[in-house]
Write a protein that holds these residues in place. Structure first.
Motif, mmCIF file in Angstrom:
data_model
loop_
_atom_site.group_PDB
_atom_site.id
_atom_site.type_symbol
_atom_site.label_atom_id
_atom_site.label_comp_id
_atom_site.label_asym_id
_atom_site.label_seq_id
_atom_site.Cartn_x
_atom_site.Cartn_y
_atom_site.Cartn_z
ATOM 1 N N VAL A 2 28.638 -34.253 39.603
ATOM 2 C CA VAL A 2 27.358 -33.701 40.067
ATOM 3 C C VAL A 2 26.863 -34.476 41.281
ATOM 4 C CG1 VAL A 2 24.969 -33.227 39.440
ATOM 5 C CG2 VAL A 2 26.779 -32.939 37.748
ATOM 6 N N SER A 4 23.794 -33.308 43.049
ATOM 7 C CA SER A 4 22.329 -33.293 43.049
ATOM 8 C C SER A 4 21.800 -32.266 42.059
ATOM 9 C CB SER A 4 21.783 -32.970 44.448
ATOM 10 O OG SER A 4 22.110 -31.640 44.814
ATOM 11 N N VAL A 5 20.543 -32.489 41.648
ATOM 12 C CA VAL A 5 19.810 -31.560 40.783
ATOM 13 C C VAL A 5 18.414 -31.423 41.375
ATOM 14 C CG1 VAL A 5 18.893 -31.120 38.478
ATOM 15 C CG2 VAL A 5 21.095 -32.293 38.729
ATOM 16 N N ASN A 7 14.823 -28.534 41.779
ATOM 17 C CA ASN A 7 14.235 -27.300 41.284
ATOM 18 C C ASN A 7 13.510 -26.570 42.404
ATOM 19 O OD1 ASN A 7 12.212 -29.503 40.817
ATOM 20 N ND2 ASN A 7 10.929 -27.724 40.378
ATOM 21 N N VAL A 12 16.537 -24.151 38.553
ATOM 22 C CA VAL A 12 17.069 -25.491 38.781
ATOM 23 C C VAL A 12 18.432 -25.276 39.432
ATOM 24 C CG1 VAL A 12 17.867 -27.637 37.741
ATOM 25 C CG2 VAL A 12 15.836 -26.498 36.832
ATOM 26 N N VAL A 14 21.900 -26.991 40.625
ATOM 27 C CA VAL A 14 22.777 -28.142 40.438
ATOM 28 C C VAL A 14 23.933 -28.002 41.423
ATOM 29 C CG1 VAL A 14 24.220 -29.419 38.815
ATOM 30 C CG2 VAL A 14 22.179 -28.228 37.983
ATOM 31 N N THR A 16 27.533 -29.457 42.763
ATOM 32 C CA THR A 16 28.655 -30.241 42.264
ATOM 33 C C THR A 16 29.721 -30.359 43.353
ATOM 34 O OG1 THR A 16 29.989 -28.379 41.450
ATOM 35 C CG2 THR A 16 28.283 -29.244 39.968
ATOM 36 N N ALA A 60 14.664 -29.828 34.829
ATOM 37 C CA ALA A 60 15.409 -30.602 35.829
ATOM 38 C C ALA A 60 15.556 -32.050 35.379
ATOM 39 C CB ALA A 60 14.722 -30.529 37.193
ATOM 40 N N ILE A 63 18.124 -32.100 32.536
ATOM 41 C CA ILE A 63 19.470 -31.882 33.077
ATOM 42 C C ILE A 63 19.991 -33.151 33.739
ATOM 43 C CG2 ILE A 63 20.797 -30.620 34.817
ATOM 44 C CD1 ILE A 63 19.057 -28.145 34.056
ATOM 45 N N LYS A 64 19.145 -33.808 34.522
ATOM 46 C CA LYS A 64 19.540 -35.071 35.160
ATOM 47 C C LYS A 64 19.935 -36.106 34.107
ATOM 48 C CE LYS A 64 16.839 -34.672 39.389
ATOM 49 N NZ LYS A 64 15.733 -35.196 40.181
#
Length: 69
Positions: A2, A4-5, A7, A12, A14, A16, A60, A63-64
């Motif tokens: 990953v 970055s994440v 919103n 959101v 993501v 990769t 977000a 998820i992070k």
């Protein structure tokens, strides 16, 4: 995998490395993330639909945490 994440409103996003989005999305699908309606994975980007704009900030963060970003 990953990069970055972030919103944007009730989404959101993501980012990769190329070819990893589907594997990361599968990992996210195994966790219970509050407010998530579903996600769509391409080659290097995942869009996660959240029920509310307010819920996107919380999702977000979750998820992070799950992805170690």
């Amino acid at each position: 995998s990953v990069m970055s994440v972030d919103n944007a409103l009730n989404l959101v996003v993501v980012k990769t490395y190329p070819g990893m989005a589907q594997a990361v999305a599968a990992c996210m699908d195994t966790h219970s993330i509050s407010g998530v309606m579903g996600c769509v994975a391409g080659d290097d980007t995942i869009f996660v639909a959240i029920k509310t704009v307010e819920g996107a900030l919380s999702a977000a963060r979750d998820i992070k945490k799950i992805l170690g970003v």
